[in-house]
Motif scaffolding. Structure first.
Motif, PDB file in Angstrom:
ATOM      1  N   GLY A 150      37.390  53.570  38.872  1.00  0.00           N
ATOM      2  CA  GLY A 150      37.541  52.603  37.791  1.00  0.00           C
ATOM      3  C   GLY A 150      37.800  51.179  38.213  1.00  0.00           C
ATOM      4  N   TYR A 151      38.210  50.967  39.440  1.00  0.00           N
ATOM      5  CA  TYR A 151      38.539  49.626  39.912  1.00  0.00           C
ATOM      6  C   TYR A 151      37.369  48.943  40.631  1.00  0.00           C
ATOM      7  N   PHE A 188      34.949  44.955  43.898  1.00  0.00           N
ATOM      8  CA  PHE A 188      36.157  45.177  43.112  1.00  0.00           C
ATOM      9  C   PHE A 188      36.096  44.349  41.842  1.00  0.00           C
ATOM     10  N   LYS A 189      36.739  44.850  40.795  1.00  0.00           N
ATOM     11  CA  LYS A 189      36.710  44.184  39.494  1.00  0.00           C
ATOM     12  C   LYS A 189      37.727  43.055  39.377  1.00  0.00           C
ATOM     13  N   SER A 190      38.679  42.991  40.302  1.00  0.00           N
ATOM     14  CA  SER A 190      39.676  41.911  40.275  1.00  0.00           C
ATOM     15  C   SER A 190      40.242  41.702  41.679  1.00  0.00           C
ATOM     16  N   VAL A 191      40.901  40.576  41.856  1.00  0.00           N
ATOM     17  CA  VAL A 191      41.572  40.301  43.130  1.00  0.00           C
ATOM     18  C   VAL A 191      42.679  41.320  43.354  1.00  0.00           C
ATOM     19  N   ILE A 192      43.383  41.673  42.302  1.00  0.00           N
ATOM     20  CA  ILE A 192      44.472  42.649  42.416  1.00  0.00           C
ATOM     21  C   ILE A 192      43.937  43.996  42.889  1.00  0.00           C
ATOM     22  N   ASP A 193      42.801  44.428  42.335  1.00  0.00           N
ATOM     23  CA  ASP A 193      42.192  45.683  42.776  1.00  0.00           C
ATOM     24  C   ASP A 193      41.806  45.628  44.249  1.00  0.00           C
ATOM     25  N   ALA A 194      41.263  44.489  44.687  1.00  0.00           N
ATOM     26  CA  ALA A 194      40.873  44.328  46.092  1.00  0.00           C
ATOM     27  C   ALA A 194      42.107  44.378  46.995  1.00  0.00           C
ATOM     28  N   GLU A 195      43.170  43.694  46.597  1.00  0.00           N
ATOM     29  CA  GLU A 195      44.398  43.685  47.388  1.00  0.00           C
ATOM     30  C   GLU A 195      45.019  45.080  47.463  1.00  0.00           C
ATOM     31  N   ASP A 196      45.037  45.787  46.330  1.00  0.00           N
ATOM     32  CA  ASP A 196      45.579  47.145  46.315  1.00  0.00           C
ATOM     33  C   ASP A 196      44.796  48.057  47.263  1.00  0.00           C
ATOM     34  N   ALA A 197      43.478  47.970  47.222  1.00  0.00           N
ATOM     35  CA  ALA A 197      42.641  48.795  48.104  1.00  0.00           C
ATOM     36  C   ALA A 197      42.907  48.462  49.565  1.00  0.00           C
ATOM     37  N   LEU A 198      43.038  47.172  49.863  1.00  0.00           N
ATOM     38  CA  LEU A 198      43.270  46.753  51.244  1.00  0.00           C
ATOM     39  C   LEU A 198      44.624  47.245  51.760  1.00  0.00           C
ATOM     40  N   MET A 199      45.607  47.298  50.890  1.00  0.00           N
ATOM     41  CA  MET A 199      46.926  47.773  51.284  1.00  0.00           C
ATOM     42  C   MET A 199      46.967  49.299  51.410  1.00  0.00           C
ATOM     43  N   SER A 205      34.340  37.800  37.461  1.00  0.00           N
ATOM     44  CA  SER A 205      33.814  37.782  38.820  1.00  0.00           C
ATOM     45  C   SER A 205      34.090  39.133  39.452  1.00  0.00           C
ATOM     46  N   TYR A 206      33.355  39.401  40.498  1.00  0.00           N
ATOM     47  CA  TYR A 206      33.604  40.565  41.321  1.00  0.00           C
ATOM     48  C   TYR A 206      34.081  40.068  42.674  1.00  0.00           C
ATOM     49  N   TYR A 207      34.655  40.975  43.458  1.00  0.00           N
ATOM     50  CA  TYR A 207      35.189  40.610  44.766  1.00  0.00           C
ATOM     51  C   TYR A 207      34.773  41.648  45.798  1.00  0.00           C
ATOM     52  N   HIS A 208      34.543  41.171  47.014  1.00  0.00           N
ATOM     53  CA  HIS A 208      34.102  42.028  48.104  1.00  0.00           C
ATOM     54  C   HIS A 208      34.880  41.642  49.354  1.00  0.00           C
ATOM     55  N   ILE A 209      35.378  42.630  50.084  1.00  0.00           N
ATOM     56  CA  ILE A 209      36.108  42.374  51.323  1.00  0.00           C
ATOM     57  C   ILE A 209      35.187  42.704  52.496  1.00  0.00           C
ATOM     58  N   THR A 210      35.140  41.780  53.455  1.00  0.00           N
ATOM     59  CA  THR A 210      34.304  41.974  54.633  1.00  0.00           C
ATOM     60  C   THR A 210      35.009  41.425  55.866  1.00  0.00           C
TER      61      THR A 210
END
Length: 114
Positions: free
Chosen positions: A93-94, A50-61, A15-20
């Motif tokens: 890459g993320y 984002f390619k993972s939830v972890i990548d999305a969380e890292d970007a948000l932080m 899955s992919y993830y998107h923050i909005t």
């Protein structure tokens, strides 16, 4: 083999993830995700995934969090890759960038108030 090539994302089980902003969710669930270019970026017009939830969380932080106000409510959306058309993989890459609309049936809410 032709069918596999046409539908390869379905078989990857990813899955992919998107923050909005949470306020955008009702419109997204009705009309889907539409490519755009962030006001503060010179990047490709698209939907940044984002390619993972972890990548999305890292970007948000880090860098992504700087784009939103501290009190702003955000939602993490899960995007089924079968609904993602052409992607631009030249991003970091993320993440991947979808250059075409993602219809609402391929989008679901993963987590509210992140």
């Amino acid at each position: 083999m032709k069918l596999l090539l046409e539908n390869w994302r379905e078989y990857l089980n990813e899955s992919y993830y998107h923050i909005t902003r949470s306020e955008n969710v009702p419109l997204i669930m009705k009309g889907g995700l539409i490519p755009s270019k962030p006001d503060d970026m010179q990047d490709v017009e698209g939907i940044y995934l984002f390619k993972s939830v972890i990548d999305a969380e890292d970007a948000l932080m880090n860098w992504l969090g700087d784009r939103f106000g501290e009190e702003e409510k955000l939602t993490l959306l899960k995007v089924d890759p079968r609904g993602v058309g052409e992607v631009d993989n030249s991003a970091a890459g993320y993440e991947v960038v979808s250059t075409s609309k993602i219809d609402p049936q391929f989008v679901s809410v993963e987590q509210e108030d992140i």
